[in-house]
Design an enzyme around this catalytic site. Sequence first.
Site, mmCIF file in Angstrom:
data_model
loop_
_atom_site.group_PDB
_atom_site.id
_atom_site.type_symbol
_atom_site.label_atom_id
_atom_site.label_comp_id
_atom_site.label_asym_id
_atom_site.label_seq_id
_atom_site.Cartn_x
_atom_site.Cartn_y
_atom_site.Cartn_z
ATOM 1 N N GLU A 191 -80.670 -87.382 52.414
ATOM 2 C CA GLU A 191 -81.039 -87.405 53.835
ATOM 3 C C GLU A 191 -81.858 -86.158 54.203
ATOM 4 O OE1 GLU A 191 -78.574 -87.647 58.093
ATOM 5 O OE2 GLU A 191 -77.539 -87.147 56.239
ATOM 6 N N LYS A 220 -82.079 -94.137 61.065
ATOM 7 C CA LYS A 220 -80.618 -94.007 61.114
ATOM 8 C C LYS A 220 -80.072 -94.531 62.438
ATOM 9 C CE LYS A 220 -77.083 -90.437 60.228
ATOM 10 N NZ LYS A 220 -76.904 -89.001 59.884
ATOM 11 N N CYS A 253 -76.308 -91.817 55.551
ATOM 12 C CA CYS A 253 -75.109 -91.000 55.784
ATOM 13 C C CYS A 253 -74.083 -91.660 56.707
ATOM 14 C CB CYS A 253 -75.526 -89.626 56.308
ATOM 15 S SG CYS A 253 -74.234 -88.365 56.089
#
Length: 502
Positions: free
Chosen positions: A49, A116, A153
């Site tokens: 990330e 994300k 994540c």
Amino acid sequence: MPQDNKKILRVCLAQINPKVGDIQGNAEKIIAFLEKARGLKADVAAFPELCLCGYPPEDLLFKPHFIKENLKSLYRIVKFSKNIFSVIGFPYAQKGRLYNAAALIYNGRLLDVYKKIFLPNYGVFDEGRYFTVGGTCNIAAFGKDVKIGVNICEDIWHAHGPQRTQALLGGAGVIINISASPYQARRLEERQHMLAARAKENNAYVAYCNLVGGQDELVFDGASIVLDNKGKILARGKQFEEGLVTADLDLSVLKPAQAASKKTFFGLPASSLKKNILPGLEPKEQAACANKVEKTLDPLGEIYTALALGLRNYVLKNNFKKVVLGVSGGVDSALVAVLAADALGRDNVVALTMPSMYSSAATMLDGKLIAKNLKIRLINVPIQAIYAKYLSVPGGYFSGRAPGIAEQNIQARIRGNLLMAFSNKFGWLVINTGNKSEVSTGYCTLYGDMAGGFSVLKDVPKGLVYKLAEHRNSCAGADIIPASVLRRAPTAELKRNQKDQD
């Protein structure tokens, strides 16, 4: 015995240690690891990330030129993506909004960008300050039958996150999650348990690529992992070390479950699905590699390694070469000295011993013995004369009052001043030696023993200090930290017969 050739999907997870703000250097590292993955005949290469800009980039994200430089470097990386599907974390600006994103790259093209969806805003995370929530669940169609879902994540920590939609509605048999998950004690076990649950829930392989390295007060532990659809670990990388984690996924078991009913499906809607076709890219027929599951460190070894890596990266990423610390003969400074020598090499550690009239012969001897055992440079700067001169300055203002906290703190501040003077003169970074128990209870001196550029033990309570010291001695098979240091009742030695427990 050699295995028969069969169709496999070879995945490489590049757990790298980027530097915040060093976009060009990070890009060079990504390209180097991409070439290594290509050399291993990987079909897929995933990177952590926000690895292109480093994590956490914080307010650098507010600078337009910083975002532009990221995109410029990303397109440079794209040129190296021939015949390999790559997933790379970077900050992405679109229509005036900024996203924590993953670039989906193949054959010299930026195919798409995953944004994300779940932005953490708790603990050390502040992503709501910088990023906009994404809204699409990207899938890469790989060959005729293989579909790969990509997320980032925090997304995968939510049972009904994008992986659920990608697998159960989109048919993805492989979920790639790129992450920058900071280390904390026992976190690895929790993380693996969660990933195993996601693999089983979605009947899919899970490939989790985590960041490595120290950045300011955070440490990232790597240990990237690949699990099969039953939650079994197929491959795992080393903790706290850069490297490629390679795993071969048997495509014959990729039969993703479909949601029984859209009415009973809990997850992001099917309308959020977005497919990207990888034309001409088919899994190779080749002999399977030996998936390697690296052993994990024991609890004390894990913490010690995290502290050493955090120290090393803070020093080097801030362009220092050497550090200086005060060595008193106590357990805190002894442990920090050993950590510094392990992290930076003995030639890059300088110890100052600064005895006063209250310093005992035993602690002074132990301070010298620690420096001798570590073979680090020891400089002796007694402070009695400075202390006497210091007390003469206030003159009569102090007369008639018994010595107390003021006189004790003056000693600590003299030592802090000396350490900073050596730092300024020689360009050495001052390493603080205080522990969490002292700071939590206020048993420390502002502008004295709290001075320093980096506090190695700030999250380490006193009891754990002793355990780590004993652990390091055990690893060495010798008392690098003298037994007398571990037996002696801790004392600041700022007055006679002073003990910390008092």
